[in-house]
Enzyme design. Structure first.
Site, short mmCIF file in Angstrom:
data_model
loop_
_atom_site.label_atom_id
_atom_site.label_comp_id
_atom_site.label_asym_id
_atom_site.label_seq_id
_atom_site.Cartn_x
_atom_site.Cartn_y
_atom_site.Cartn_z
CE LYS A 286 -1.94 1.35 3.80
NZ LYS A 286 -1.48 3.22 4.12
CG ASN A 287 2.58 2.85 3.66
OD1 ASN A 287 1.02 2.92 3.62
ND2 ASN A 287 2.63 2.76 4.91
CB CYS B 50 -5.08 10.56 11.57
SG CYS B 50 -3.65 9.23 12.31
NE ARG C 283 0.43 9.69 10.35
CZ ARG C 283 -0.27 8.95 9.33
NH1 ARG C 283 -1.08 8.40 9.54
NH2 ARG C 283 0.24 8.06 8.67
CG ASP D 188 3.19 1.15 9.95
OD1 ASP D 188 3.00 1.47 8.11
OD2 ASP D 188 3.28 1.81 10.03
NE ARG E 184 -7.81 3.85 5.31
CZ ARG E 184 -7.21 5.40 6.04
NH1 ARG E 184 -7.96 6.46 7.05
NH2 ARG E 184 -6.35 6.31 5.14
C1 EPZ Z 1 3.85 6.45 6.56
O1 EPZ Z 1 3.06 7.70 7.21
C2 EPZ Z 1 3.11 5.56 6.34
N1 EPZ Z 1 1.98 6.06 5.86
C3 EPZ Z 1 2.87 5.39 7.45
O2 EPZ Z 1 2.39 3.81 6.74
C4 EPZ Z 1 4.26 4.87 8.75
O3 EPZ Z 1 3.57 4.07 9.73
C5 EPZ Z 1 4.65 5.85 8.48
O4 EPZ Z 1 5.21 6.54 7.26
C6 EPZ Z 1 5.88 5.57 9.56
O5 EPZ Z 1 6.58 4.52 8.49
C7 EPZ Z 1 2.77 6.05 4.04
O6 EPZ Z 1 3.58 5.82 3.85
C8 EPZ Z 1 1.10 6.25 3.20
P1 EPZ Z 1 5.89 10.33 8.64
P2 EPZ Z 1 4.16 9.33 6.98
O7 EPZ Z 1 5.82 11.53 7.39
O8 EPZ Z 1 5.16 9.57 5.62
C9 EPZ Z 1 6.18 13.49 12.10
C10 EPZ Z 1 0.15 2.13 7.78
O9 EPZ Z 1 -0.78 1.92 8.44
N2 EPZ Z 1 6.32 14.29 11.10
O10 EPZ Z 1 7.47 9.56 8.59
O11 EPZ Z 1 2.77 10.30 7.22
C11 EPZ Z 1 5.31 12.57 11.91
O12 EPZ Z 1 3.89 13.15 13.07
C12 EPZ Z 1 1.03 4.57 7.81
O13 EPZ Z 1 0.28 2.43 6.46
C13 EPZ Z 1 6.37 15.80 11.08
O14 EPZ Z 1 6.38 15.94 12.71
O15 EPZ Z 1 4.89 9.35 8.58
C14 EPZ Z 1 4.92 11.32 12.93
O16 EPZ Z 1 5.73 11.92 13.83
C15 EPZ Z 1 0.35 4.69 9.42
N3 EPZ Z 1 6.05 16.55 10.09
C16 EPZ Z 1 6.81 10.52 12.56
O17 EPZ Z 1 7.13 12.51 11.31
C17 EPZ Z 1 5.60 16.52 8.89
O18 EPZ Z 1 6.07 17.01 8.11
C18 EPZ Z 1 6.68 9.82 11.43
O19 EPZ Z 1 6.04 10.17 10.23
C19 EPZ Z 1 5.82 14.69 8.60
C20 EPZ Z 1 6.17 13.94 9.78
#
Ligand code: EPZ
Length: 435
Positions: free
Chosen positions: A40-41, A134, A139, A322, A414
């Site tokens: 998915k990701n 969420c 996030r 995850d 999803r």
């Molecule tokens: C991706 O989400 C995945 N989703 C998530 O999978 C996964 O849990 C996550 O990466 C971590 O591996 C997709 O790829 C579509 P991040 P993403 O930006 O990119 C903070 C699932 O279950 N952050 O790596 O949204 C954020 O709050 C989903 O399949 C900021 O502060 O995660 C988090 O604490 C859930 N500012 C950390 O970084 C930003 O601009 C990591 O988030 C961006 C992120």
């Protein structure tokens, strides 16, 4: 072509909608062979990347998931033609007719933010709803926006939308304060058509980032270093057509591995990427499982019991957040005490209350869950709150005594393609009740 044919995007009989339930009679051990679907990701950013070219893009091994349907709907809204035949999806965006990703759509899937980079790069403008929080955490997308500004986009926040415009993006050195998967992907997609070179530092190293870079290079982009924390992108004038594959889903693979250990089973996962689940393999071996790895196959056999082990989540290649909920379900029946620390998201313990209703003994202390293993969980009606929490409750139900009823199954649809069919093929007593 250019229309979304209902029933083709998994909205038909095979995918649940709304309030389906999953019923599990626990106690069966899982045996047999299973194949994980496309990730998915990886599929979500790769489909968004097709906006960067006016040529045809052909993707293989595309999973049939609600989230994939959602981004397809968004692409069609923006002007793409999309056709799908099983796991092969073809799309072309000859002209972007609309630059807006509406709140109605983005609120159902925050990963819609992934069209921001491609839209700005392709057309010079985009209006994308801010995803909002969420279940698992705030996030924010501040790092996406900061980096886009550093590439020369003018960003305004208005009525809950990001409005981005540019007369032309310019390559720049970008440093991410924290490792962000979709942030790295969004900016990589914006930079491929920028003038000059962009260097991403502290970039996300997830395999899905590497899969996206491979597809972009197939379209004619010039990206080096994907999969490491430093990615170099040399901007090009335009991108062409591409044919490529979505990598196997490492989270689905990991979920099935944990299910095998939890039920005392013996499962072979074929056509997967063992190299993408090394942190989990190490942890499950520590917990007593027997794991044999071949090129694209993992065979996992449960040990005589489940040893309690400590787990801390980290960005790749650390233990993936995850798979944290699924690991807690396993540790709930461990032979001792396990400390599970969630360092990526601030509120990713929603599954714990539901597991405790099944008899798990867990206390939460900040970002740590202290899991005291019990002999066996007891089936109960439980509520899914988010995608991976749902998976953890399904796993708990597989090994619990008696019946578990999981409501709000749309969460699990999803990210898992017909999970009840795959698990029942391994011998689980699991079925979906269509409401
Ligand atoms: C991706 O989400 C995945 N989703 C998530 O999978 C996964 O849990 C996550 O990466 C971590 O591996 C997709 O790829 C579509 P991040 P993403 O930006 O990119 C903070 C699932 O279950 N952050 O790596 O949204 C954020 O709050 C989903 O399949 C900021 O502060 O995660 C988090 O604490 C859930 N500012 C950390 O970084 C930003 O601009 C990591 O988030 C961006 C992120």
């Amino acid at each position: 072509i250019g229309r979304e044919r209902p029933g083709l995007w998994g909205e038909g009989k095979e995918q649940g909608v709304g309030v389906d339930k999953i019923i599990i009679e626990g106690g069966e051990l899982l045996k047999g062979t299973i194949r994980a679907s496309g990730a998915k990701n990886a599929a979500l950013p790769i489909l968004a990347a097709s906006l960067l070219t006016e040529e045809w893009c052909t993707f293989h091994n595309v999973p049939d998931l609600v989230d994939v349907n959602t981004i397809v709907r968004l692409l069609v809204d923006l002007g793409s033609e999309v056709e799908r035949d099983g796991a092969v999806l073809r799309t072309r965006t000859r002209r972007v007719g609309n630059w807006e990703a509406s709140y109605d759509l983005v609120k159902t899937m925050r990963a819609s933010i992934l069209v921001l980079g491609p839209l700005v790069a392709r057309t010079g403008k985009a209006r994308v709803s801010l995803p909002g929080g969420c279940a698992i955490g705030a996030r924010p997308v501040n790092l996406h926006l900061k980096a886009l500004q550093e590439l020369g986009a003018h960003i305004e926040l208005r009525d809950g939308y990001v409005e981005a415009t540019t007369a032309g993006l310019k390559g720049a050195p970008i440093y991410f304060d924290t490792s962000t998967v979709t942030g790295t992907e969004n900016i990589m997609m914006a930079a491929v058509l920028a003038e000059g070179t962009t260097i991403l530092k502290n970039a996300a190293r997830e395999p899905e980032v590497e899969n996206l870079a491979l597809i972009l290079n197939g379209m004619g982009a010039k990206i080096r270093g994907a999969g490491t924390d430093e990615i170099i992108i040399e901007g090009v004038e335009a991108l062409g057509s591409v044919e490529g594959s979505i990598i196997s889903d490492r989270v689905e693979t990991g979920t099935f591995m944990i299910a095998a250990v939890l039920t005392g089973g013996d499962v072979v996962i074929e056509d997967c990427e063992p190299g993408h689940v090394e942190a989990l393999v190490a942890k499950l071996r520590e917990a007593g499982a027997q794991i044999d790895i071949k090129e694209k196959t993992i065979r996992i056999t449960a040990g005589p019991n489940v040893r309690s082990v400590d787990v801390t989540t980290h960005p790749y290649p650390g233990f993936p957040t995850d798979l944290q909920a699924q690991m807690v379900a396993l540790m709930a029946v461990g032979n001792g005490i396990s400390v599970v620390r969630e360092t990526v998201f601030e509120n990713r313990f929603m599954h714990i209350n539901e597991l405790m209703r099944m008899g798990a003994e867990i206390t939460i202390d900040g970002n740590r869950a202290i899991v005291r293993g019990v002999e066996r969980l007891k089936g109960a009606p439980v509520m899914a709150t988010d995608l991976r929490a749902s998976a953890s409750l399904v796993l708990a139900g597989l090994s619990a005594e008696g019946k578990t009823e999981l409501e709000r199954v749309y969460h699990i649809d999803r990210g898992y393609e017909r999970i009840e069919e795959k698990l029942s093929r391994l011998g689980a007593n699991i079925r979906r009740i269509k409401q």
